[in-house]
Every structure is written in structure tokens, then in C-alpha cells.
Design an enzyme around this catalytic site. Sequence first.
Site, PDB file in Angstrom:
ATOM      1  CG  HIS A 261      84.958 -20.370  29.904  1.00 29.93           C
ATOM      2  ND1 HIS A 261      86.193 -20.793  30.355  1.00 29.93           N
ATOM      3  CD2 HIS A 261      84.266 -19.983  31.015  1.00 29.93           C
ATOM      4  CE1 HIS A 261      86.236 -20.681  31.673  1.00 29.93           C
ATOM      5  NE2 HIS A 261      85.078 -20.207  32.095  1.00 29.93           N
TER       6      HIS A 261
ATOM      7  CG  HIS B 206      86.247 -16.372  30.121  1.00 27.68           C
ATOM      8  ND1 HIS B 206      86.974 -15.209  30.217  1.00 27.68           N
ATOM      9  CD2 HIS B 206      85.851 -16.663  31.383  1.00 27.68           C
ATOM     10  CE1 HIS B 206      87.005 -14.829  31.485  1.00 27.68           C
ATOM     11  NE2 HIS B 206      86.331 -15.695  32.210  1.00 27.68           N
TER      12      HIS B 206
ATOM     13  CD  GLU C 106      84.002 -14.729  39.129  1.00 26.59           C
ATOM     14  OE1 GLU C 106      85.167 -15.113  39.101  1.00 26.59           O
ATOM     15  OE2 GLU C 106      83.041 -15.492  38.941  1.00 26.59           O
TER      16      GLU C 106
ATOM     17  NE  ARG D 245      79.754 -21.079  33.345  1.00 24.64           N
ATOM     18  CZ  ARG D 245      80.873 -20.867  34.035  1.00 24.64           C
ATOM     19  NH1 ARG D 245      80.940 -21.117  35.318  1.00 24.64           N
ATOM     20  NH2 ARG D 245      81.956 -20.414  33.431  1.00 24.64           N
TER      21      ARG D 245
ATOM     22  NE  ARG E 147      82.321 -15.660  32.655  1.00 19.63           N
ATOM     23  CZ  ARG E 147      82.636 -16.733  33.335  1.00 19.63           C
ATOM     24  NH1 ARG E 147      82.307 -17.909  32.873  1.00 19.63           N
ATOM     25  NH2 ARG E 147      83.296 -16.645  34.445  1.00 19.63           N
TER      26      ARG E 147
END
Length: 549
Positions: free
Chosen positions: A354, A247, A131, A389, A293
Amino acid sequence: MSITIGSRRYLTNFEPHRLVHLFTDTIVIGSGVAGLLAALEAAEGGEVLVVTKAAASESATAHAQGGIAAAMSSADSAAEHARDTLAVGCGLSDETIVRQVVAEASQCIQRLREWGACFDSSGGELDFGREGGHSANRIIHAQGDATGQEVVRVLLERVRRHPRIRIFEHCFSIDLLTHEGQVRGTIAFHAKYGHQMYWATTTILATGGVGRLFRETTNPPVATGDGLAMAFRAGAVLRDMEMVQFHPTTLYLAGASRALISEAVRGEGAYLLDRAGQRFMLRYDERAELAPRDVVSRAIAAEMKREEAAWMHLDVRHFPPGHFATRFPTIARLLADFDINSERDLIPVRPSAHYLVGGVLIDANAQTNLPGLLACGEVANSGVHGANRLASNSLLEGLVFGRRAGRLAAQRAQRNGRIEHPPAVSHLLPQSPRTQLDIADVLNSLRSVMSRNVGVERSADRLRETIEIIEFWARYIMDKLFDEPTAWETQNMLTIALGIASAASARTESRGVHFRTDFPNTDPAWRRHVDLTRYEDGIQIGTSPVVSS
Ligand SMILES: Cc1cc2nc3c(=O)[nH]c(=O)nc-3n(C[C@H](O)[C@H](O)[C@H](O)COP(=O)(O)OP(=O)(O)OC[C@H]3O[C@@H](n4cnc5c(N)ncnc54)[C@H](O)[C@@H]3O)c2cc1C
């Protein structure tokens, strides 16, 4: 500053002699990954009551797709996982906590497997996905994209079987009860029995995030920030509330909910395309679609602005035939429901709220500044995420801090005696004679204004306007006494929306997920936390230096 939001200690009136009381060792509020794990650990030392406002299986955890980050492959290490986590945290992380959390990841996964969790593997070896922001393949997943469901299944089964744990479902925690400077439990509204008072040696807050404050969100309906607002009213410190992660890729179809298209899809090689069908991420970051992100969300927002479009496209048409449906069965089914065939069609996406990076300030043992109150999971700010995060680090944080909170509660249950008589706490506020606003209307407007003004991009003017609007609504809503959860949720959402907008207004720089168009650069002098506390007439905003525990 809002007088009404700051002056409100309890949202409901109560008189102990009129209510049913229940006494236990530990109360856990919330039944996501953090709450369920905390309950299991706390039950090692005494009785536990889990209070959860919907069905116990309903939580953000249950919707988690991508997986859990854990450096367990031979080509990876906890040190690299820590390095990636710290890099994404943009200077606000607590380095000691980061190192502890990533080091515990492998143990957390082993434990879940021992309890029966089935993570995807091939040839007996765990299958590691990739990711954004991760320098190695280290995302452990279940049934392709249903990791959260698997975690909930395993933990909930265990909790339900445990003889010392009781679960009250559809039981809304309205406020934390405090007496002589300590948190002593909660006043709750049970769907069947009405108001009840629950008392305990330790109360663990595990109520999750705030996504529903925004019109565009991936979060389930339970994510209304109740725990944050309760803790704030009781005197807890809320840290870095301006840090809300958006997100980048949620499905955009007018009228449909903003379902998440997991980051792991980009990890498998999906492209982001503009409306002319061109890849654009390389113009923003050399890591292209695998940039963190915040970078991807801002790039999509910039392209949307440039093209005056409501969405961009995600392209997986180059995946081998059948691969997408096998690797991401839940997402493939969701797309099929909207007649999108990923092998033939582009997927319309845009960013949505998100994850709350900020939260109730806790120390390494999940303790808040309020004696008797612990917090864990998304509601808490442990220092692991800093200003952003890293993907798949939040289930991990919930596992690590759920365990720590539960352990401490178990020790306290054994050491301290149980409360046997209700302390003399009551609250009686006269009903306000002022005009009543329509709650549903205010809620819709609040969510719109938060998405418009406190979203991926912020500026002083928009934030000031937002604070003024919220304070106006608050004058007519925070002064009222309501008797049902939606209204309490609205009061909580107004409180936390004001906190987020105030913190975003205070931080005059851009860092991590917080981007100010009027202060686009990171300012080294702002390598500080923004701390919010309630004081008699409003929200007190302070700053504190970044430390390592
Ligand atoms: C669509 C989606 C996909 C995600 N994918 C991933 C992923 O792949 N990997 C990852 O690491 N993270 C992911 N996340 C983030 C992660 O799922 C959450 O951060 C994490 O699950 C939060 O766990 P929690 O236990 O803190 O809270 P939650 O799981 O949100 O649980 C909160 C609980 O508190 C209860 N509650 C709230 N208010 C009250 C109240 N007033 N009274 C009583 N009960 C209350 C709720 O009903 C719920 O049971 C995803 C999030 C979403 C929304």
C-alpha cells in the site's frame, strides 16, 4: 551485489545538440498532492514546469479514500496526534518532524477549504472519522470516501489556472541530469515530442511510491518507483526501504484488481471474521480491528496460513440499514459491481502492498543530499512515519512537505539566476549484445516474487533467493537501452526491488511494518536507519542512528 544495477548512471542515451532544451526556474516531477502543492508554492517565486507521466489527475492521491489526519476537534490535540504517530513509528521517527507536521495539519486543512475543498461536515462542524492507531476521531474526509479526488480537484484547478505554471502530461521523466555535483533538471520522454531536456535551478521529486512492484497492491499503475530509482542513480540516499506498508483490507476477488476497503470502514465498527465466521483480532491485539495496520495485516496473514485460505472476511452487516452506502459510497459502488451487497454479504479481503514508508532521505526543508534536488510526499523519507505510517498521515505529509519544497524552490528562483545554457552533459552507452529477456514476463515474475518473498513476512532464505533472482534478471535488462516507458519502468522496478530486498535482508529484527520470521523480536540495537547508496559496482548498505532534527 549486482554489478549492472549499480553501474548504470543513465537509462537512456542523449546528446544535447540533438535535443530540444527548455529552461525554467523549478521543475516538479509528479502531480499528486505533494507535486501540485509544491508547484503552487514554487510559482510564488518564478516559473514552474510540472512533468507527469500520465494524465495530471492520475496519482495515488486521486485514489485516497479515508482522509487527512488533523487534530482539529475540541476533544483532540496536536500532542495526542504526535503521540499516536510516534507510537506507530516504533522508534525510527524524527520526533521534531512529527511534532511540526501534526502542528501544521489544521493550517493545511484551512488552506484547502479556503481554496474550495468541501470536506464532510454536519451542522457547520467538520465530521471527524476514526482509523486504526488513532486515539481520537481526527480523520477529515470528503464525499465519504473520496478525499483524494477532492484534494486533486482543488489543487489541479489552481495549478491549471496559474499563469506561471505549465504542465506537461504524458511526459515520462527518465533521469535526473547532474553536472558538477548538482542536479540541474531532467531528461524526459514526451509522448508527442520524444526525448527533451529540461533545465532548472531546482528540481522537486514528487513521484510517489512503489506499490506496483508487488502483484497484490492498492496502488495505481503510475506507482513504479521511478523517482526513487532516478534519485538513486544520481547519488541520493534511500532510507529504510525495507519499510513497505501492507494494507490489511483490500478486496480479494480472483482476477479483479486489489481495490482498497478503507481503514475508515473498520473505524466505523466493521469486524474481521475467519472463515468460520468468528472475530479473531482480539486474539492478536487488545485494540482488535483498530490495531495499527501492520498488526492487522500480520493477523490476517496468520489466519490465512492457519486456515490455508486466500482471504478472510470483513463484516459490516451489523451497520444500520443504508449507513454503509451513505458513508462509503465509492466502496459500496465497487462492491455492487461485483454483486456484493454489504448489508447481506461478507466482504472477502486480504493484505496488499500500500505505502512506501522509506524513501529518498530529506531534511526538514525537503532537501536531499544532492544540491539542486528536493523531494516530497511518498517518494521521500522525512522521518515523520518512522517504521510505520499512521493511517491518513501521508496526505498530510504531502501537504506539509510539498509546501516546504515549493517555498524553498521559490526562494532559490529569486536568489539564484536561471540556467541559460545547457551544461555539457551527455550519455552514450553501446547497445549490449547479450540476450534480451521478455520485459512483460520479467515484470510479472518480479511482482510475484516480491509479493511472495518480500511481503508481510520475510526471512533470510527468501530474501537471499529474491536478491539472486533480481540480480539475474538485472544482468539481461539493466545492460540494455530501451526507448519506451514500460521498459524504463521495469529497469526502475528491478533497481528498487533490489534495494527493498537488500534493506530487508540487512535489518535482522522485526520493527514496524518489517517482520522477519527468523528475527521476530524488535532489537534495541537496531534502532537505526538502513541507508542505501549507489556505488560503482552495486548498492552500498549502511546504517545510521535515529536523530531528532
Ligand atoms: C487506494 C489508496 C488509498 C489511500 N488512502 C489514503 C488516505 O485516505 N489518507 C492518506 O493520508 N493516504 C492515503 N493513501 C496514500 C496517499 O494517497 C499517498 O501516499 C499520497 O497521495 C502520495 O502522494 P504523492 O504526491 O507523494 O504521490 P502520488 O499521488 O502517487 O503522485 C505521484 C505522481 O508522480 C507521477 N510520476 C511517477 N513517476 C513519474 C515519472 N517517471 N515521470 C513523471 N511523472 C511521474 C505520477 O504520474 C503521479 O502524478 C492511499 C493510497 C492509495 C493507493
